[in-house]
Enzyme design. Structure first.
Site, PDB file in Angstrom:
ATOM      1  N   ILE A  43       0.865  -1.177   0.000  1.00 28.09           N
ATOM      2  CA  ILE A  43       0.000   0.000   0.000  1.00 28.09           C
ATOM      3  C   ILE A  43       0.906   1.233   0.000  1.00 28.09           C
ATOM      4  CG2 ILE A  43      -1.838   1.228   1.214  1.00 28.09           C
ATOM      5  CD1 ILE A  43      -2.474  -1.554   2.581  1.00 28.09           C
ATOM      6  N   CYS A  53       4.790  -2.473   2.998  1.00 28.64           N
ATOM      7  CA  CYS A  53       5.013  -3.639   2.139  1.00 28.64           C
ATOM      8  C   CYS A  53       3.959  -4.717   2.411  1.00 28.64           C
ATOM      9  CB  CYS A  53       6.388  -4.226   2.384  1.00 28.64           C
ATOM     10  SG  CYS A  53       7.750  -3.187   1.828  1.00 28.64           S
ATOM     11  N   GLU A  55       4.133  -7.980   2.961  1.00 31.82           N
ATOM     12  CA  GLU A  55       4.353  -8.942   4.049  1.00 31.82           C
ATOM     13  C   GLU A  55       4.118  -8.314   5.408  1.00 31.82           C
ATOM     14  OE1 GLU A  55       6.347  -7.739   1.709  1.00 31.82           O
ATOM     15  OE2 GLU A  55       8.366  -8.557   1.941  1.00 31.82           O
ATOM     16  N   CYS A  88      12.302  -6.845   1.602  1.00 29.95           N
ATOM     17  CA  CYS A  88      13.250  -5.745   1.829  1.00 29.95           C
ATOM     18  C   CYS A  88      13.815  -5.843   3.247  1.00 29.95           C
ATOM     19  CB  CYS A  88      12.560  -4.395   1.617  1.00 29.95           C
ATOM     20  SG  CYS A  88      11.454  -3.919   2.959  1.00 29.95           S
TER      21      CYS A  88
HETATM   22  N1  THU Z   1       7.536  -4.133  -1.623  1.00 27.28           N
HETATM   23  C1  THU Z   1       6.850  -5.062  -0.893  1.00 27.28           C
HETATM   24  O1  THU Z   1       5.630  -5.007  -0.780  1.00 27.28           O
HETATM   25  N2  THU Z   1       7.567  -6.036  -0.287  1.00 27.28           N
HETATM   26  C2  THU Z   1       8.926  -6.128  -0.347  1.00 27.28           C
HETATM   27  O2  THU Z   1       9.518  -6.885   0.411  1.00 27.28           O
HETATM   28  C3  THU Z   1       9.651  -5.366  -1.356  1.00 27.28           C
HETATM   29  C4  THU Z   1       8.977  -4.112  -1.767  1.00 27.28           C
HETATM   30  C5  THU Z   1       6.774  -3.064  -2.279  1.00 27.28           C
HETATM   31  C6  THU Z   1       6.981  -1.720  -1.673  1.00 27.28           C
HETATM   32  C7  THU Z   1       6.643  -0.817  -2.839  1.00 27.28           C
HETATM   33  O3  THU Z   1       5.239  -0.620  -2.830  1.00 27.28           O
HETATM   34  C8  THU Z   1       7.007  -1.619  -4.061  1.00 27.28           C
HETATM   35  O4  THU Z   1       7.154  -2.951  -3.627  1.00 27.28           O
HETATM   36  C9  THU Z   1       8.282  -1.157  -4.733  1.00 27.28           C
HETATM   37  O5  THU Z   1       9.307  -1.039  -3.823  1.00 27.28           O
END
Ligand code: THU
Length: 131
Positions: A43, A53, A55, A88
């Site tokens: 979101i 993120c 997760e 991340c």
């Molecule tokens: N993102 C995630 O949802 N999970 C991760 O572990 C890596 C990054 C999302 C955050 C952002 O909305 C998009 O991916 C690009 O970074």
């Protein structure tokens, strides 16, 4: 629940991603030992740092519903990129505290998936034991 069923739930959650800035949609699904699942998606926000993120959305939802670390069996994290979803650094830190070190983690894209653990993704992690 099979790995494929958990991955399917994570891909379903991905459909709810709010990612107008990156256009990179991510889905997740936490599986609890009693069979309950909690979906999550990324979101985003115009103030980019406020983005959540997928997760973290999923694990926070599990906690918000009263589940805790030892109740959690697995988490699937999925994306549509060329590479399988890789959490991340912030998410690794959060997951290292909120899921068991050896909980099953499935990381996937549309083509393939791999299995790992947070212990493997974040060795020598900083946590409550260090305070
Ligand atoms: N993102 C995630 O949802 N999970 C991760 O572990 C890596 C990054 C999302 C955050 C952002 O909305 C998009 O991916 C690009 O970074």
């Amino acid at each position: 629940m099979t790995d494929q069923e958990l991955l399917d739930r994570a891909f379903k959650a991905l459909e709810n991603a709010y990612a107008p800035y990156s256009n990179y949609r991510v889905g997740a699904c936490v599986l609890c030992k009693d069979g309950t699942t909690f979906p999550g998606c990324n979101i985003e926000n115009a103030s980019y740092g406020a983005t959540n993120c997928a997760e973290r959305t999923a694990i926070f939802s599990a906690y918000a519903n009263g589940y805790r670390r030892d109740d959690i069996e697995a988490i699937a994290i999925v994306c549509e990129g060329k590479t399988m979803a890789s959490p991340c650094g912030i998410c690794r830190q959060v997951l290292s505290e909120l899921i068991p070190a050896d909980a099953k983690m499935l990381l996937a894209n549309r083509e393939k998936y791999m299995e790992t653990t947070i212990e493997e993704l974040l060795p020598l992690s900083f946590g409550s034991k260090d305070l």
